[in-house]
Design an enzyme around this catalytic site. Structure first.
Site, PDB file in Angstrom:
ATOM      1  N   MET A   1       0.552 -45.823 -27.913  1.00  0.00           N
ATOM      2  CA  MET A   1      -0.831 -46.194 -27.578  1.00  0.00           C
ATOM      3  C   MET A   1      -0.848 -47.278 -26.504  1.00  0.00           C
ATOM      4  SD  MET A   1      -3.073 -45.794 -30.993  1.00  0.00           S
ATOM      5  CE  MET A   1      -2.619 -47.337 -31.758  1.00  0.00           C
TER       6      MET A   1
ATOM      7  N   LEU B   1       2.776 -51.842 -24.213  1.00  0.00           N
ATOM      8  CA  LEU B   1       4.173 -51.582 -24.569  1.00  0.00           C
ATOM      9  C   LEU B   1       4.986 -52.861 -24.748  1.00  0.00           C
ATOM     10  CD1 LEU B   1       4.862 -48.537 -22.215  1.00  0.00           C
ATOM     11  CD2 LEU B   1       4.022 -48.548 -24.565  1.00  0.00           C
ATOM     12  N   HIS B   2       5.900 -52.820 -25.713  1.00  0.00           N
ATOM     13  CA  HIS B   2       6.763 -53.960 -26.009  1.00  0.00           C
ATOM     14  C   HIS B   2       8.190 -53.444 -26.225  1.00  0.00           C
ATOM     15  CE1 HIS B   2       6.411 -52.477 -30.096  1.00  0.00           C
ATOM     16  NE2 HIS B   2       5.088 -52.643 -30.072  1.00  0.00           N
TER      17      HIS B   2
ATOM     18  N   HIS C   1       8.755 -50.132 -28.170  1.00  0.00           N
ATOM     19  CA  HIS C   1       8.525 -48.911 -27.384  1.00  0.00           C
ATOM     20  C   HIS C   1       9.704 -48.667 -26.425  1.00  0.00           C
ATOM     21  CE1 HIS C   1       4.210 -50.245 -28.155  1.00  0.00           C
ATOM     22  NE2 HIS C   1       4.228 -49.052 -28.691  1.00  0.00           N
TER      23      HIS C   1
ATOM     24  N   GLY D   1       9.102 -44.642 -34.247  1.00  0.00           N
ATOM     25  CA  GLY D   1       9.701 -45.860 -34.781  1.00  0.00           C
ATOM     26  C   GLY D   1       9.629 -45.932 -36.301  1.00  0.00           C
ATOM     27  N   GLN D   2      10.684 -46.478 -36.900  1.00  0.00           N
ATOM     28  CA  GLN D   2      10.717 -46.717 -38.352  1.00  0.00           C
ATOM     29  C   GLN D   2       9.645 -47.725 -38.767  1.00  0.00           C
ATOM     30  OE1 GLN D   2      12.296 -45.267 -40.774  1.00  0.00           O
ATOM     31  NE2 GLN D   2      11.739 -46.723 -42.390  1.00  0.00           N
TER      32      GLN D   2
END
Ligand code: AMP
Length: 283
Positions: free
Chosen positions: A30, A33-34, A37, A147-148
């Protein structure tokens, strides 16, 4: 790196790539981003010939009164981040091209979607399953990376892929954390400095729960009580839930038994900011 906004153009591109024998790896996001991501994009890089990153703040997965309107959006910065992390194509559609007037088709993974996050956020996973199905149909990936951090999302989407015979491999990347243990999240940007100072308590409390289990505790109730007590003693957070569940069915686990994959997960609010985190344990 190429940016595509229109679903039919993305579809055409994907068909051409497939005809040329390329393996497409998809990373749905979405935006805002970090590092979490970026880890997904780097993983996708190792899994496909072409990495497609999607950037779409999906309105159908937000409930009434949630943060859809104020969700952080910064496409210029995101374009740089995607290309730095190794993305080849950024697909960033407008809401009206994903959900044109008259739109009325939804995908619902019935039981799993109503557990945990689904109980706290009715309709959330129906929105997620629907948009991910659309993104799969638009980008035609061979595999998709998640992602977990959003553990239930992975469980729901794996079920959806099996149930609908989508034939897309779902790859999961471990949660990327800040140095103090806080799971990276676009929503961390909402935290005030004092809330940001408290927020690492979530992961610390999960680790305390994990330590208890590894030391032999088999009562889920005792683990939930300990995790809850840690959070309330050391922060102003209001807990939505702390759960100990079987990691694949998400069934509540009153007693932990050897061989069972366990998901300890939680959601808590710091003011208006709702954060989630989890730990996966195999006994
Ligand atoms: P979002 O943009 O928040 O919808 O997340 C897009 C994808 O990034 C999802 O598959 C998330 O699970 C994943 N993700 C978000 N935060 C993290 C994190 N800290 N570590 C690993 N993956 C993450």
């Amino acid at each position: 790196m190429k940016t595509i906004h229109e679903p039919h153009l993305m579809q055409r591109e994907a068909d051409e790539l497939r005809s040329a024998g390329k393996r497409i790896a998809l990373v749905p996001t979405m935006g805002a981003l970090h590092g979490g991501h970026a880890a997904l994009i780097r993983e996708a890089r190792t899994r496909g010939d072409v990495v497609v990153v999607t950037l779409f703040v999906n309105p159908t997965q937000f409930g009434e009164g949630e943060d859809f309107g104020r969700y952080p959006r910064d496409i210029d910065r995101d374009v740089l981040r995607v290309s730095d992390a190794g993305g080849d194509i950024l697909f960033a559609p407008e809401t009206t091209s994903m959900y044109p007037p008259g739109y009325q088709t939804f995908v619902d993974v019935e039981t799993l979607s109503r557990r945990l996050e689904g109980a706290a956020r009715p309709g959330h996973f129906r929105g997620v399953s629907t948009v991910v199905t659309k993104l799969f149909n638009i980008a035609r990936p061979h595999c998709a990376v998640f992602g977990q951090k959003d553990a239930q999302q992975v469980v729901v989407l794996r079920r959806m892929v099996r149930d609908l015979d989508l034939g897309i491999e779902i790859i999961v990347v471990p949660t990327v954390r800040e140095q103090d243990g806080l799971a990276m999240s676009s929503r961390n940007a909402y935290l005030t400095p004092s809330q940001r100072g408290e927020a690492p308590v979530l992961y610390r409390s999960l680790r305390k729960g994990e330590d208890m289990i590894r030391a032999g505790e088999r009562s889920a109730e005792a683990v939930v009580a300990r995790v809850t007590a840690e959070i309330t003693a050391h922060s102003s957070a209001v807990i939505d839930y702390v759960s100990v569940a079987e990691a694949e069915s998400l069934d509540p686990l009153p007693t932990l038994s050897p061989g069972t994959p366990v998901l300890v997960s939680l959601a808590a609010r710091f003011g208006a900011t709702r954060l989630i985190d989890n730990i996966h344990i195999r006994l």
